[in-house]
Scaffold this motif. Structure first.
Motif, PDB file in Angstrom:
ATOM      1  N   GLU B 197       0.835  -1.204   0.000  1.00 43.53           N
ATOM      2  CA  GLU B 197       0.000   0.000   0.000  1.00 43.53           C
ATOM      3  C   GLU B 197       0.870   1.254   0.000  1.00 43.53           C
ATOM      4  O   GLU B 197       0.564   2.232  -0.702  1.00 43.53           O
ATOM      5  CB  GLU B 197      -0.910   0.025   1.241  1.00 43.53           C
ATOM      6  CG  GLU B 197      -1.945  -1.102   1.304  1.00 43.53           C
ATOM      7  CD  GLU B 197      -1.392  -2.442   1.804  1.00 43.53           C
ATOM      8  OE1 GLU B 197      -0.153  -2.593   1.908  1.00 43.53           O
ATOM      9  OE2 GLU B 197      -2.213  -3.338   2.067  1.00 43.53           O
ATOM     10  N   ALA B 198       1.935   1.230   0.783  1.00 40.24           N
ATOM     11  CA  ALA B 198       2.802   2.412   0.875  1.00 40.24           C
ATOM     12  C   ALA B 198       3.436   2.731  -0.473  1.00 40.24           C
ATOM     13  O   ALA B 198       3.682   3.902  -0.796  1.00 40.24           O
ATOM     14  CB  ALA B 198       3.884   2.196   1.930  1.00 40.24           C
ATOM     15  N   ILE B 199       3.706   1.712  -1.265  1.00 37.76           N
ATOM     16  CA  ILE B 199       4.285   1.933  -2.603  1.00 37.76           C
ATOM     17  C   ILE B 199       3.192   2.380  -3.565  1.00 37.76           C
ATOM     18  O   ILE B 199       3.352   3.352  -4.312  1.00 37.76           O
ATOM     19  CB  ILE B 199       4.973   0.643  -3.107  1.00 37.76           C
ATOM     20  CG1 ILE B 199       6.150   0.283  -2.188  1.00 37.76           C
ATOM     21  CG2 ILE B 199       5.418   0.803  -4.559  1.00 37.76           C
ATOM     22  CD1 ILE B 199       6.704  -1.112  -2.406  1.00 37.76           C
ATOM     23  N   ARG B 200       2.068   1.677  -3.538  1.00 38.33           N
ATOM     24  CA  ARG B 200       0.975   1.976  -4.478  1.00 38.33           C
ATOM     25  C   ARG B 200       0.387   3.355  -4.254  1.00 38.33           C
ATOM     26  O   ARG B 200       0.049   4.065  -5.203  1.00 38.33           O
ATOM     27  CB  ARG B 200      -0.142   0.925  -4.322  1.00 38.33           C
ATOM     28  CG  ARG B 200       0.160  -0.379  -5.008  1.00 38.33           C
ATOM     29  CD  ARG B 200      -1.117  -1.175  -5.231  1.00 38.33           C
ATOM     30  NE  ARG B 200      -1.817  -1.442  -3.975  1.00 38.33           N
ATOM     31  CZ  ARG B 200      -1.915  -2.667  -3.433  1.00 38.33           C
ATOM     32  NH1 ARG B 200      -1.348  -3.710  -4.018  1.00 38.33           N
ATOM     33  NH2 ARG B 200      -2.569  -2.848  -2.313  1.00 38.33           N
ATOM     34  N   ASP B 201       0.233   3.747  -2.980  1.00 34.97           N
ATOM     35  CA  ASP B 201      -0.477   4.985  -2.653  1.00 34.97           C
ATOM     36  C   ASP B 201       0.449   6.183  -2.459  1.00 34.97           C
ATOM     37  O   ASP B 201      -0.008   7.269  -2.086  1.00 34.97           O
ATOM     38  CB  ASP B 201      -1.310   4.795  -1.380  1.00 34.97           C
ATOM     39  CG  ASP B 201      -2.308   3.646  -1.528  1.00 34.97           C
ATOM     40  OD1 ASP B 201      -2.595   3.265  -2.680  1.00 34.97           O
ATOM     41  OD2 ASP B 201      -2.787   3.136  -0.501  1.00 34.97           O
ATOM     42  N   ALA B 202       1.743   5.997  -2.699  1.00 39.58           N
ATOM     43  CA  ALA B 202       2.693   7.099  -2.480  1.00 39.58           C
ATOM     44  C   ALA B 202       2.515   8.182  -3.540  1.00 39.58           C
ATOM     45  O   ALA B 202       2.009   7.934  -4.645  1.00 39.58           O
ATOM     46  CB  ALA B 202       4.122   6.564  -2.520  1.00 39.58           C
TER      47      ALA B 202
END
Lengths: 330, 330
Positions: B197-202
């Protein structure tokens, strides 16, 4: 000669150190070549910060190995407390048990080996090698390789509950009345390798001035140990842990109260009545209605230094030899 | 703004510290309120003396928390080595990995919580709380909660065999040629909570100047992570770990050789070609046959102090914002 001693922490450790000093300086070649087996109490053991801590084994090991904080009686001399301070900063629990950095290393080394599947008896042998116990003719045997933990039943504002012995002893300084003392895991425990043999095959069995309830009492509770002490051909000589009806240190009185026994040298001897042959008490405790079959001797029992402890150990050993002579001539 | 960085040890930690310095001193309110997620490499993790050691997570944590030995780049400042000395006296192994007393406490606290069944991600959150990372707007997420350990296949007098990455890196200083680098346990690993999520939503994904093989390469190998980096709508900007075709510190050249890749900024960018949008290289490495689609910028990349690192991080962020603008206007 083979001597087997059943020891707890500070009192047991200082007595055995005195015994070794007596033996190694003895004019008697037989005494100088004596092998000493110490059967150590592991009921005080506790897992702290995920590490296995064996306070009584370590106190014996550090005391005999010259690494003890002598003023304190336990822990390492020249100790620092960096690790504990950092653990507190992380909020790690508990914080009521003080462990120094040098001491931490012992618990880390022990836990690493236990984690690899090595039994406590072998781990203890590895640790003791570093402290030169074999060179002194000493073996330190944990009473059992199984986990036995002494718990104390108390009742306070939070209700009636059992807490670990160390929490009662260290955190609460035994100030809350103990209603019961329970050795958790004892029914599953098996005497450690060599323990029963060391008692059975000894020439002398000694009970140092250790706590009769939570040290010697716990060791005697390991299945087979009390029977071995009863059955040994060796004279069994105990040294009273009391001076003038009071424990020299620790809270033996609170432990004795928990099992309904008076804090007197006579009452403590009563705990051992099924096997005790000789009983060394302090001069202040000499007068009592001693059982006829018990050989009682009195002398000052304060182990103020190694020499004093050596003299006390020598007196206990003299009594044992006297009792051996009585048997041989009987 | 939400920035996600994939970090290894010293280089990643210093870059993120510079990034925070840049953000917190920025005149731009959006930058000052940025949330930074660091996805940490755990492939370097190793169990030493029965304790779980996470070198890269700790280097990030200590560096951001102000507890790092800044001259050394890793470990705690003001460190002492009592525990290690005692372990050596006991003959505990291994002795080739230096751990200080303060550092030991981190590993003890971590191992205690892991031993209670807490996953590494939660344990890391507990440890980071002590270092004030949340107050700085930083989350440190282990790449996975499973054990993944980087091993290195070497061949020497003892034959061909795989050794733990730390043994190769620390004990042998990467001086024995690595024939293969294997992430043991990777096939079973699941990305840690929040990682994908941290990568996708950054809004921005940054690759600090960490080792492209054994740090960033290992994190990218966690199932789902590389796909997330490929699929994120955020621009992905990397900072080259090389200056003049050489690693600033560490043995990235030996790692690149193991996978048959040249030690050049161009070749390292090639490792990221399926997702890299922007690439910040040192002035000395500016000239190369760069792919047309890659936005390359050059500047001095030596992170000599926090200010220098802040300027580099600011330049990487500026490039990401520029690329965002390009996309928005495309």
């Amino acid at each position: 000669m083979r001597i087997t001693a059943i020891a707890g922490g500070v009192g047991g450790a200082r007595f055995v150190r005195g015994l070794l000093a007596h033996l190694h300086s003895s004019p008697d070649a037989d005494r100088r070549s004596t092998e000493v087996t110490v059967i150590g109490n592991t009921g005080d053991d506790i897992t702290l910060f995920g590490l296995r801590v064996c306070p009584d084994l370590d106190t014996v090991m550090y005391t005999l190995g010259g690494g003890i904080d002598d003023a304190q009686g336990w822990g390492r001399e020249g100790e620092t407390h960096t690790v504990q301070g950092e653990l507190a900063a992380y909020g790690a629990q508990p914080q009521w048990f003080g462990l120094g950095d040098r001491d931490f290393a012992t618990h880390i080394a022990r836990s690493q080996l236990l984690g690899l599947g090595m039994p406590l008896s072998q781990v203890t042998e590895v640790l003791c090698a570093r402290w030169g116990l074999p060179e002194q003719g000493v073996r330190l045997l944990p009473m059992t390789d199984q986990s036995v933990e002494t718990h104390v039943v108390i009742e306070d504002d939070e209700g009636r509950r059992a807490i670990h012995f160390q929490e009662w002893w260290v955190r609460h300084q035994a100030a809350i009345a103990a209603q019961q003392i329970v050795a958790v895991g004892m029914e599953r425990a098996v005497a450690g390798p060599g323990v029963l043999e060391a008692i059975r095959d000894a020439d002398v069995v000694l009970l140092p001035p250790s706590n009769p309830v939570v040290s010697i009492g716990i060791v005697l509770g390991v299945p087979g140990v009390r029977d071995a002490v009863r059955g040994t051909r060796a004279p069994v000589v105990g040294v009273s842990p009391l001076i003038g009806g009071r424990p020299v240190r620790g809270h033996a009185d609170a432990c004795l109260a928990a099992i309904g026994v008076d804090t007197t040298a006579l009452a403590v001897a009563g705990l051992y009545e099924d096997f005790l042959d000789g009983w060394l008490v302090d001069t202040a405790d000499a007068e009592a209605a001693w059982p006829a079959r018990l050989a009682v001797r009195s002398r000052p029992l304060l182990m103020s230094d190694v020499d004093a402890a050596a003299a006390i150990a020598g007196a206990a050993l003299d009594l044992a030899v006297e009792l051996q002579g009585d048997r041989a001539s009987a």
